[in-house]
Design a protein around this motif. Structure first.
Motif, PDB file in Angstrom:
ATOM      1  N   ALA A  64      47.737  37.906  36.622  1.00 56.07           N
ATOM      2  CA  ALA A  64      48.951  38.172  35.845  1.00 56.07           C
ATOM      3  C   ALA A  64      48.621  38.828  34.507  1.00 56.07           C
ATOM      4  CB  ALA A  64      49.729  36.881  35.623  1.00 56.07           C
ATOM      5  N   TRP A  65      47.480  38.446  33.918  1.00 54.89           N
ATOM      6  CA  TRP A  65      47.066  39.061  32.652  1.00 54.89           C
ATOM      7  C   TRP A  65      46.771  40.538  32.862  1.00 54.89           C
ATOM      8  CZ3 TRP A  65      43.054  41.753  30.464  1.00 54.89           C
ATOM      9  CH2 TRP A  65      42.968  41.758  29.079  1.00 54.89           C
ATOM     10  N   ILE A  66      46.050  40.854  33.930  1.00 55.37           N
ATOM     11  CA  ILE A  66      45.744  42.254  34.239  1.00 55.37           C
ATOM     12  C   ILE A  66      47.034  43.034  34.484  1.00 55.37           C
ATOM     13  CG2 ILE A  66      44.522  43.815  35.795  1.00 55.37           C
ATOM     14  CD1 ILE A  66      42.654  41.434  36.476  1.00 55.37           C
ATOM     15  N   ALA A  67      47.937  42.429  35.239  1.00 57.94           N
ATOM     16  CA  ALA A  67      49.204  43.090  35.569  1.00 57.94           C
ATOM     17  C   ALA A  67      50.025  43.391  34.322  1.00 57.94           C
ATOM     18  CB  ALA A  67      50.001  42.216  36.538  1.00 57.94           C
ATOM     19  N   MET A  68      49.961  42.519  33.345  1.00 56.05           N
ATOM     20  CA  MET A  68      50.715  42.702  32.109  1.00 56.05           C
ATOM     21  C   MET A  68      50.323  43.996  31.409  1.00 56.05           C
ATOM     22  SD  MET A  68      50.740  40.170  28.778  1.00 56.05           S
ATOM     23  CE  MET A  68      50.478  38.785  29.905  1.00 56.05           C
ATOM     24  N   ARG A  92      41.976  41.146  42.793  1.00 59.22           N
ATOM     25  CA  ARG A  92      43.391  41.121  42.454  1.00 59.22           C
ATOM     26  C   ARG A  92      44.128  40.160  43.374  1.00 59.22           C
ATOM     27  NH1 ARG A  92      45.472  44.874  39.046  1.00 59.22           N
ATOM     28  NH2 ARG A  92      46.989  43.199  38.863  1.00 59.22           N
ATOM     29  N   GLY A  93      45.364  39.821  42.992  1.00 57.90           N
ATOM     30  CA  GLY A  93      46.170  38.924  43.806  1.00 57.90           C
ATOM     31  C   GLY A  93      45.929  37.466  43.469  1.00 57.90           C
ATOM     32  N   ALA A  94      46.417  36.601  44.330  1.00 52.82           N
ATOM     33  CA  ALA A  94      46.384  35.159  44.086  1.00 52.82           C
ATOM     34  C   ALA A  94      44.974  34.600  43.992  1.00 52.82           C
ATOM     35  CB  ALA A  94      47.154  34.446  45.197  1.00 52.82           C
ATOM     36  N   GLU A  95      43.996  35.307  44.505  1.00 51.86           N
ATOM     37  CA  GLU A  95      42.621  34.826  44.456  1.00 51.86           C
ATOM     38  C   GLU A  95      42.036  34.868  43.037  1.00 51.86           C
ATOM     39  OE1 GLU A  95      40.274  36.981  47.223  1.00 51.86           O
ATOM     40  OE2 GLU A  95      41.481  36.416  48.956  1.00 51.86           O
ATOM     41  N   ASN A  96      42.657  35.653  42.169  1.00 54.63           N
ATOM     42  CA  ASN A  96      42.184  35.746  40.786  1.00 54.63           C
ATOM     43  C   ASN A  96      43.196  35.064  39.864  1.00 54.63           C
ATOM     44  OD1 ASN A  96      41.352  36.441  38.188  1.00 54.63           O
ATOM     45  ND2 ASN A  96      40.730  38.509  38.774  1.00 54.63           N
ATOM     46  N   GLU A 153      34.116  39.007  33.657  1.00 54.14           N
ATOM     47  CA  GLU A 153      34.342  37.725  34.303  1.00 54.14           C
ATOM     48  C   GLU A 153      35.822  37.507  34.592  1.00 54.14           C
ATOM     49  OE1 GLU A 153      32.428  34.430  32.414  1.00 54.14           O
ATOM     50  OE2 GLU A 153      30.492  35.463  32.264  1.00 54.14           O
ATOM     51  N   LEU A 154      36.678  37.997  33.708  1.00 52.89           N
ATOM     52  CA  LEU A 154      38.116  37.926  33.946  1.00 52.89           C
ATOM     53  C   LEU A 154      38.494  38.742  35.182  1.00 52.89           C
ATOM     54  CD1 LEU A 154      40.892  38.115  31.269  1.00 52.89           C
ATOM     55  CD2 LEU A 154      41.017  39.627  33.237  1.00 52.89           C
ATOM     56  N   ALA A 155      37.912  39.928  35.309  1.00 50.34           N
ATOM     57  CA  ALA A 155      38.207  40.802  36.448  1.00 50.34           C
ATOM     58  C   ALA A 155      37.772  40.178  37.772  1.00 50.34           C
ATOM     59  CB  ALA A 155      37.530  42.154  36.259  1.00 50.34           C
ATOM     60  N   ILE A 156      36.643  39.498  37.755  1.00 59.20           N
ATOM     61  CA  ILE A 156      36.119  38.849  38.957  1.00 59.20           C
ATOM     62  C   ILE A 156      36.894  37.570  39.269  1.00 59.20           C
ATOM     63  CG2 ILE A 156      34.077  37.733  39.953  1.00 59.20           C
ATOM     64  CD1 ILE A 156      32.392  39.601  38.169  1.00 59.20           C
ATOM     65  N   GLY A 157      37.409  36.936  38.196  1.00 59.05           N
ATOM     66  CA  GLY A 157      38.090  35.662  38.357  1.00 59.05           C
ATOM     67  C   GLY A 157      37.201  34.481  38.071  1.00 59.05           C
ATOM     68  N   SER A 158      36.003  34.746  37.545  1.00 60.41           N
ATOM     69  CA  SER A 158      35.028  33.686  37.292  1.00 60.41           C
ATOM     70  C   SER A 158      35.022  33.206  35.847  1.00 60.41           C
ATOM     71  CB  SER A 158      33.625  34.171  37.663  1.00 60.41           C
ATOM     72  OG  SER A 158      33.229  35.253  36.829  1.00 60.41           O
ATOM     73  N   LEU A 159      35.874  33.787  35.007  1.00 61.31           N
ATOM     74  CA  LEU A 159      35.919  33.385  33.602  1.00 61.31           C
ATOM     75  C   LEU A 159      36.290  31.904  33.513  1.00 61.31           C
ATOM     76  CD1 LEU A 159      35.855  34.439  30.609  1.00 61.31           C
ATOM     77  CD2 LEU A 159      38.337  34.674  30.805  1.00 61.31           C
ATOM     78  N   PRO A 160      35.516  31.101  32.780  1.00 60.03           N
ATOM     79  CA  PRO A 160      35.842  29.676  32.655  1.00 60.03           C
ATOM     80  C   PRO A 160      37.250  29.475  32.085  1.00 60.03           C
ATOM     81  CG  PRO A 160      33.621  30.080  31.882  1.00 60.03           C
ATOM     82  CD  PRO A 160      34.239  31.425  32.107  1.00 60.03           C
TER      83      PRO A 160
END
Length: 223
Positions: free
Chosen positions: A164-168, A156-160, A28-35
């Motif tokens: 920044a967490w992934i990039a870290m 990836r990018g601003a849509e998610n 869900e974090l990867a998709i950007g849907s994590l609450p």
């Protein structure tokens, strides 16, 4: 070709490792849907984990049989206290969590379970036992970032909001630290008798399961 020490631990705990590194929290974090609430809870508990992580490095210094190991432990402790905690506080502020709120965060049971397991393992065992207990975090996060980047569903990018967490954890700095840790473990596991390998596998399996619980508790915070 012989399997490295860390890869051997993973192969012996394959199901548990998959459950940890492919967890729904991460998908869900990867998709950007994590609450948002789940991620905020994770950030608060991770702050507490970092403090215990620093204590683990202090214990590693005490357990170090060589000057090189002592210096490695010192560098790890210094990095957490002088850099990582400050960066974490700054990152949390961007998610609406003040430093004061972090300091007042009650420790969740899964946080207590994993951090105390690491410290207890280090106290009872030797330096290798301690590093193996920490490996799911130190090395696992680097593998998780690489896995996320390889998935077709990842945004990836601003849509998610979690970009920044992934990039870290995909950063060369973190990846290099994970490689160094794996090399350290591989070197010290080479040639160990089966009984010792079994004991290390038990430590690794339990630490991995406790890390999985660390993901799961955050999802339980959402309706």
């Amino acid at each position: 070709m012989n399997t490295s020490g860390f890869e051997l631990l993973k192969s012996r705990c394959q199901d548990d490792w998959q459950a940890y590194t492919r967890h729904r929290f991460l998908r869900e974090l990867a998709i950007g849907s994590l609450p948002r609430m789940a991620f905020q809870h994770y950030l608060q508990q991770d702050y507490l984990f970092l403090i215990h992580f620093a204590r683990a490095y202090a214990l590693a210094a005490y357990k170090s049989p060589t000057l090189a190991d002592l210096r490695q432990a010192h560098e790890g402790l210094k990095a957490i206290l002088d850099l990582e905690l400050g960066l974490h506080v700054e990152y949390c502020a961007g998610w609406g969590i003040s430093e004061a709120a972090l300091e007042q965060t009650p420790e969740a049971r899964p946080t207590t379970a994993y951090t105390r397991y690491v410290l207890d393992t280090g106290q009872r065992g030797d330096l290798l036992d301690l590093h193996v207990a920490l490996a799911p975090c130190v090395i696992g996060y680097a593998e998780i970032a690489n896995w996320i980047n390889a998935q077709p569903f990842t945004v990836r990018g601003a849509e998610n909001p979690y970009n920044a967490w992934i990039a870290m954890y995909e950063s060369e700095e973190f990846q290099a630290a994970a490689r160094s840790e794996q090399q350290w473990i591989d070197a010290r596991m080479a040639g160990l008798p089966e009984a010792r390998l079994e004991a290390l596998t038990t430590i690794f399996r339990e630490a991995t399961r406790l890390e999985t619980d660390f993901w799961a508790m955050n999802l339980e915070m959402t309706p």
